[in-house]
Design an enzyme around this catalytic site. Structure first.
Site, PDB file in Angstrom:
ATOM      1  CB  CYS A  22      -0.859   0.002   1.262  1.00 35.13           C
ATOM      2  SG  CYS A  22       0.149   0.088   2.748  1.00 35.13           S
ATOM      3  CG  HIS A  84       2.796  -0.813  12.781  1.00 30.48           C
ATOM      4  ND1 HIS A  84       3.930  -1.554  12.558  1.00 30.48           N
ATOM      5  CD2 HIS A  84       1.792  -1.495  12.203  1.00 30.48           C
ATOM      6  CE1 HIS A  84       3.624  -2.646  11.879  1.00 30.48           C
ATOM      7  NE2 HIS A  84       2.332  -2.625  11.642  1.00 30.48           N
ATOM      8  CD  GLU A 136      -3.240   1.087  12.921  1.00 30.24           C
ATOM      9  OE1 GLU A 136      -2.808   0.359  12.013  1.00 30.24           O
ATOM     10  OE2 GLU A 136      -4.395   1.538  12.939  1.00 30.24           O
ATOM     11  CB  SER A 235       0.784  -8.886   7.772  1.00 30.01           C
ATOM     12  OG  SER A 235      -0.211  -8.139   7.123  1.00 30.01           O
TER      13      SER A 235
END
Ligand code: SF4
Length: 297
Positions: A22, A84, A136, A235
């Site tokens: 991304c 994160h 995160e 992930s």
């Protein structure tokens, strides 16, 4: 391998458009490499794995970019905060150890942190929909906690039950969500909070990249009798992707092409195979998976 051991070729393979890095991950990987190239004589390190991918971590190590498991007592050079994000306290510790911090928190993650802080400052009871142990989420919570004690993390109604009385008596509740969460998890929690809150504010902070990847992959799952999700099992976004697709069609989650060997029978039987990948999966790993299936190896 003997010729007769080769996989029978499937009729059709479709690769998702939103498969692989991304923009947040791409930005982090490119910037770290650039930092090292521009500062060849300085130590450049990253606090924690920059992305959940062993090949990329090894590539960075080869360029002289170290991955730190924790902040050492003394350090020098640049220490990167990965996409994160981190708590203000950790960033302070990085500075105190002697590093110059470079913050590569993804702008979408920053938005969640800012929204959580805004809600905490405005007197909301803050609910963070996410996995409490995910870096995160730890950073979002730490940022909000600087302004209020009324901050809770949950991915299920059961995890919120112990706070029900407090939430009921509080004047307003505010919700933010981990960028890579499933929309169904958010919806279930919002429905519950609606029934117990006096006033409810919802910020759907699932990032665009995750939303588009998930929605495209769902379509892919409807059109194929097997979907292969490529990416690290550590992930969050890759794991969520596989979970979502398992509800629609037969889905396998592999980290790389070698793992295809465990699913030979399933692959042979499939007429149409869809392939997608998590936000931290490099292009070359996806290509190797496709080539191995195409060659029937
Ligand atoms: S998945 Fe979304 S929030 Fe996470 S790094 Fe990528 S773009 Fe940013």
């Amino acid at each position: 391998m003997k010729k007769e051991d080769n996989l029978k070729l499937p009729k059709q393979i479709t690769l998702a458009k939103f498969a692989g890095f991304c923009y947040g991950v791409k930005r982090a990987v490119e910037t770290v490499k650039k930092l090292k190239a521009e500062n060849p004589d300085k130590n450049v390190s990253v606090l924690g794995e920059l992305i959940h991918n062993t090949d990329v971590i090894e590539e960075l190590e080869a360029l002289g970019i170290k991955t730190l498991k924790e902040i050492p007592a003394h350090g020098d050079g640049i220490c990167v905060v990965r996409s994160h994000g981190e708590s203000p306290e950790v960033i302070e510790q990085i500075k105190n150890a002697g590093f110059t911090p470079v913050d590569l928190t993804c702008p979408d993650v920053k938005k969640v942190q800012q929204k959580a802080v805004e809600l905490a400052k405005d007197g909301y009871y803050v609910v963070i929909v996410g996995k409490s142990e995910h870096p995160e989420v730890i950073a979002i919570k730490a940022n909000a906690k600087l302004w209020s004690d009324k901050v809770v993390v949950a991915t299920s109604i059961d995890q919120l039950k112990p706070f029900e009385t407090e939430i009921k008596s509080h004047k307003k509740t505010g919700v933010v969500v981990q960028t890579t969460q499933r929309i169904t998890t958010l919806n279930a929690i919002v429905e519950y909070l609606t029934s117990i809150s006096k006033e409810l504010h919802i910020a759907n902070t699932i990032c665009q990249s995750t939303a588009m990847r998930q929605s495209e992959a769902k379509e892919l799952a409807k059109e194929n009798d097997l979907v292969i999700v490529v990416g690290s099992k550590k992930s969050a976004n890759t794991t969520h992707l596989a979970e979502i697709l398992k509800d629609i069609t037969r889905t396998i989650h592999i980290e790389n092409d070698t793992e295809l060997d465990n699913y030979r029978e399933l692959i042979e039987k499939a007429e149409k195979i869809g392939i997608t990948a998590g936000a931290s999966t490099p292009q070359n790993i996806i290509e190797k998976v496709i080539k191995k299936i195409e060659k029937g190896e």
